[in-house]
Design a protein around this motif. Structure first.
Motif, mmCIF file in Angstrom:
data_model
loop_
_atom_site.group_PDB
_atom_site.id
_atom_site.type_symbol
_atom_site.label_atom_id
_atom_site.label_comp_id
_atom_site.label_asym_id
_atom_site.label_seq_id
_atom_site.Cartn_x
_atom_site.Cartn_y
_atom_site.Cartn_z
ATOM 1 N N PRO A 74 1.243 18.543 26.734
ATOM 2 C CA PRO A 74 0.547 19.545 25.917
ATOM 3 C C PRO A 74 1.158 19.723 24.526
ATOM 4 O O PRO A 74 0.437 20.034 23.571
ATOM 5 N N ASP A 75 2.475 19.530 24.400
ATOM 6 C CA ASP A 75 3.116 19.654 23.088
ATOM 7 C C ASP A 75 2.630 18.559 22.146
ATOM 8 O O ASP A 75 2.314 18.808 20.985
ATOM 9 N N VAL A 76 2.580 17.332 22.663
ATOM 10 C CA VAL A 76 2.102 16.214 21.851
ATOM 11 C C VAL A 76 0.619 16.381 21.540
ATOM 12 O O VAL A 76 0.168 16.130 20.425
ATOM 13 N N LEU A 77 -0.141 16.831 22.534
ATOM 14 C CA LEU A 77 -1.579 17.039 22.350
ATOM 15 C C LEU A 77 -1.842 18.019 21.220
ATOM 16 O O LEU A 77 -2.692 17.781 20.354
ATOM 17 N N ALA A 78 -1.105 19.123 21.196
ATOM 18 C CA ALA A 78 -1.311 20.136 20.158
ATOM 19 C C ALA A 78 -1.027 19.571 18.774
ATOM 20 O O ALA A 78 -1.760 19.839 17.814
ATOM 21 N N ALA A 79 0.034 18.780 18.656
ATOM 22 C CA ALA A 79 0.400 18.206 17.352
ATOM 23 C C ALA A 79 -0.675 17.251 16.851
ATOM 24 O O ALA A 79 -1.064 17.282 15.673
ATOM 25 N N VAL A 80 -1.187 16.396 17.731
ATOM 26 C CA VAL A 80 -2.184 15.409 17.315
ATOM 27 C C VAL A 80 -3.544 16.068 17.080
ATOM 28 O O VAL A 80 -4.294 15.664 16.193
ATOM 29 N N LYS A 81 -3.858 17.099 17.850
ATOM 30 C CA LYS A 81 -5.120 17.807 17.656
ATOM 31 C C LYS A 81 -5.195 18.461 16.274
ATOM 32 O O LYS A 81 -6.267 18.572 15.693
ATOM 33 N N ARG A 88 -0.364 9.263 17.285
ATOM 34 C CA ARG A 88 -0.209 9.299 18.749
ATOM 35 C C ARG A 88 0.510 8.054 19.241
ATOM 36 O O ARG A 88 1.413 8.130 20.085
ATOM 37 N N ARG A 89 0.120 6.882 18.708
ATOM 38 C CA ARG A 89 0.778 5.636 19.130
ATOM 39 C C ARG A 89 2.251 5.641 18.732
ATOM 40 O O ARG A 89 3.114 5.203 19.501
ATOM 41 N N ALA A 90 2.536 6.150 17.526
ATOM 42 C CA ALA A 90 3.930 6.217 17.074
ATOM 43 C C ALA A 90 4.742 7.130 17.983
ATOM 44 O O ALA A 90 5.888 6.817 18.345
ATOM 45 N N VAL A 93 2.909 10.575 26.576
ATOM 46 C CA VAL A 93 1.738 10.218 25.773
ATOM 47 C C VAL A 93 0.626 9.565 26.603
ATOM 48 O O VAL A 93 -0.555 9.892 26.406
ATOM 49 N N PRO A 94 0.932 8.638 27.547
ATOM 50 C CA PRO A 94 -0.167 8.066 28.352
ATOM 51 C C PRO A 94 -0.957 9.111 29.133
ATOM 52 O O PRO A 94 -2.121 8.870 29.493
ATOM 53 N N ASP A 95 -0.357 10.275 29.408
ATOM 54 C CA ASP A 95 -1.073 11.334 30.133
ATOM 55 C C ASP A 95 -2.225 11.906 29.311
ATOM 56 O O ASP A 95 -3.081 12.615 29.855
ATOM 57 N N LEU A 96 -2.238 11.617 28.004
ATOM 58 C CA LEU A 96 -3.251 12.182 27.113
ATOM 59 C C LEU A 96 -4.482 11.293 26.984
ATOM 60 O O LEU A 96 -5.349 11.559 26.160
ATOM 61 N N GLN A 97 -4.558 10.243 27.779
ATOM 62 C CA GLN A 97 -5.693 9.324 27.723
ATOM 63 C C GLN A 97 -7.010 10.083 27.887
ATOM 64 O O GLN A 97 -7.198 10.846 28.828
ATOM 65 N N GLY A 98 -7.920 9.908 26.926
ATOM 66 C CA GLY A 98 -9.217 10.559 26.985
ATOM 67 C C GLY A 98 -9.262 11.944 26.384
ATOM 68 O O GLY A 98 -10.315 12.594 26.377
#
Length: 282
Positions: free
Chosen positions: A109-116, A131-133, A152-157
């Motif tokens: 969720p932390d990574v998701l928020a940053a990329v969103k 996201r790839r980086a 990061v792979p958990d964020l697929q889709g």
């Protein structure tokens, strides 16, 4: 500095802090905390040192520290432009939110928020690259023993798909023939005519043809050597020149050979030809 007696030991002094940086109320609270630790058989001085060491260890293994280390290692064989853009994306869109966090504490969720946040401003391609980086930083942390999993792979889709826009290509032989005849029959500026004809003989991007420099052309060896940075590659690109391509360079040399660009702008020899399509081919 309260005097604290630890069980079965001689009296020790625990330094809480200096006044007025540490107020009276804070000093009393810390004293009470030390008393509770003593009651549980914990040496407050040892606990304080352990907490400080843990804090320093967390800072040394923060996302930003590891990401910069990854960037320095991973980007060593990339072009300077690509490396610069990758670090800029991290500095602008990731470090302000995740940079100080210990990498082992960062979850999906932390990574998701940053990329969103990047997606919300409409920069979907930058979001995808960032996201790839991030995923590569986590993999680097795992291989160097500072993380155990990559979230990061958990964020697929979970992200907006990146739409790739392909430029239209002519594949019909009849249409290709018509385009070749249009280029050959172009009646505009001489250097534009030469550039159009050369494009079909070297199989390079239009921008690379427009920005051709005389210093890159070796007529004796029949080679066009384009610097790596200009091609966004790790090594220079060598394009062999056919007899017909050499003839176009020879034809252009009396007009532009004393300048920097093979195909300079109509308005200024200091700039390459404009990227605006030739009127006859629009």
């Amino acid at each position: 500095m309260p005097h604290v007696a630890t069980p079965n030991t001689e009296q020790k002094i625990l330094a809480i802090g200096e006044y007025p940086a540490i107020g009276l109320a804070d000093a009393r609270a810390k004293r009470e905390e030390a008393k509770k630790q003593l009651a549980n058989g914990i040496d407050p001085s040892t606990a304080k040192k352990a907490a400080k060491a843990a804090s320093q260890d967390a800072a040394a293994n923060s996302f930003e520290v590891i990401a910069r280390e990854w960037h320095e290692t991973h980007m060593a064989n990339k072009t300077a432009d690509h490396a610069k853009k990758t670090l800029l994306n991290l500095e602008r869109d990731v470090f302000p939110w995740l940079g100080r966090m210990p990498i082992v504490n960062i979850e999906a969720p932390d990574v998701l928020a940053a990329v969103k946040r990047i997606e919300q401003r409409g920069a979907n391609e930058i979001a995808s690259k960032t996201r790839r980086a991030n995923g590569q930083v986590f993999r680097y942390a795992i291989t160097t023993g500072r993380a155990v999993r990559n979230p990061v792979p958990d964020l697929q889709g979970a992200f907006v798909p990146t739409t790739v826009k392909h430029h239209a290509a002519i594949s019909d032989p009849v249409q290709i023939g018509a385009l070749l005849r249009a280029c050959e029959g172009y009646t505009g500026h001489f250097t534009t005519h030469c550039a159009l004809r050369l494009s079909f003989l070297v199989m390079l991007r239009p921008g690379e043809v427009r920005k051709a420099e005389w210093s890159e052309i070796d007529l004796e060896r029949a080679e066009w050597r384009i610097p790596a940075a200009k091609m966004k590659m790790r090594e220079e690109h060598i394009s062999p020149l056919s007899r017909q391509a050499l003839a176009i360079f020879e034809e252009s040399k009396p007009l532009t050979g004393t300048g920097h660009f093979v195909f300079p702008s109509v308005r200024s020899n200091a700039r390459p030809m404009s990227e605006t399509p030739a009127p006859a081919l629009k």
